[in-house]
Design an enzyme around this catalytic site. Sequence first.
Site, PDB file in Angstrom:
ATOM      1  CE  LYS A 285      -4.581  -2.067   2.075  1.00  0.00           C
ATOM      2  NZ  LYS A 285      -5.555  -1.649   2.977  1.00  0.00           N
TER       3      LYS A 285
ATOM      4  CG  ASP B   1      -8.922   0.149   3.298  1.00  0.00           C
ATOM      5  OD1 ASP B   1      -9.311  -0.232   2.946  1.00  0.00           O
ATOM      6  OD2 ASP B   1      -7.432   0.409   3.078  1.00  0.00           O
TER       7      ASP B   1
ATOM      8  CE1 TYR C 202     -12.421 -10.623   5.627  1.00  0.00           C
ATOM      9  CE2 TYR C 202     -11.898  -8.420   6.118  1.00  0.00           C
ATOM     10  CZ  TYR C 202     -11.440  -9.592   5.325  1.00  0.00           C
ATOM     11  OH  TYR C 202     -10.550  -9.614   4.570  1.00  0.00           O
TER      12      TYR C 202
END
Length: 302
Positions: free
Chosen positions: A79, A115, A241
């Site tokens: 990133k 994000d 998650y």
Amino acid sequence: MSRPALGGAWPTARTHLAGVIGDPVRHSISPALHNAAFDALGLDWAYLAFTVAAGNASAAIAAARVLAMEGLSVTMPHKRDVASLVDRLSPTATALGAVNTVVRQGGELVGDNTDGAGFVDALRFDEGFEPEGRRCLVVGGGGAARAVAHALACAGASEVIVVNRSVAAAQHAADLAGVRGRVGTIEEASSVDLVVNATPIGMALASTASIHGAAALVDVPAVPLDLDLLRPGQLVADLVYHPPVTALVLGARSRGIAACNGLGMLVHQAAHASRLWTGLDPPKEVMSAAALAALARAEAVD
Ligand code: NAP
């Protein structure tokens, strides 16, 4: 292979290509999410996952240019590197110094970061939580914490308190929230409106090891904070998650406190990316269903 909405054989010589670069990416559910969205929109687009080792982002971006890829998702460990490899950055990607989405505009590659916007959308649209005027506490100081702290401040949160193992990383994330950001203590979790877990604590062990390395498994606590600090009326948002119900989410709910996992953030950040690439609004419920199905398959493998 066929894509029902397009009819006939698929992909063809005209199929547009998008994808994700990262390492590891074999666990990624992004292909399931994005291909479901393309399918529902009737687009002749395909989304693939590419394993790109650390240090090879430059070659991957060069390949994306040459292959005229329509869009790229960027995940760990690239990133930050990709922020210096694209032609332009969005204001959010500039502030964060990190890119999770690359968009082809004409001959240029533009780096963006969806994000934080995805996180705030998940709060608003899935949990009915409006950040404006609310006091928030973020546990963590990595890329996700920085994106969340920045987005909460942009959404009008009155205070963004960051708590992290490394204080320097907490300060960096808090600085991204401007005058509303500060480093705090974990005890302050009892007095805020929103508590966010932006650490890997609570991830399924197989995912923790594959994403954060085997060393991350040493002395991993089950929850990122003492659950007795939580109060009814708060919202607890876990960015993890996998598993879908972490010890934090379960612990909060068992105390009558609203809690959600990170799937909403994943779906909404992907929806932002899809919109940037295609110009169309993707059906979030289709993406969400695809994400849940892919996660159930991953659960079966673990
Ligand atoms: P990262 O850059 O590696 O940062 C991880 C942070 O967690 C660091 O600040 C680290 O503290 C802290 N941490 C790690 N292990 C810890 C432990 N055992 N005890 C206390 N603190 C610990 O990772 P990231 O990209 O920010 O991701 C963080 C989590 O968010 C991951 O689980 C990731 O999967 C999840 N995530 C979810 C989404 C989504 O869409 N739902 C998006 C992005 C990330 P130090 O600074 O002290 O090392």
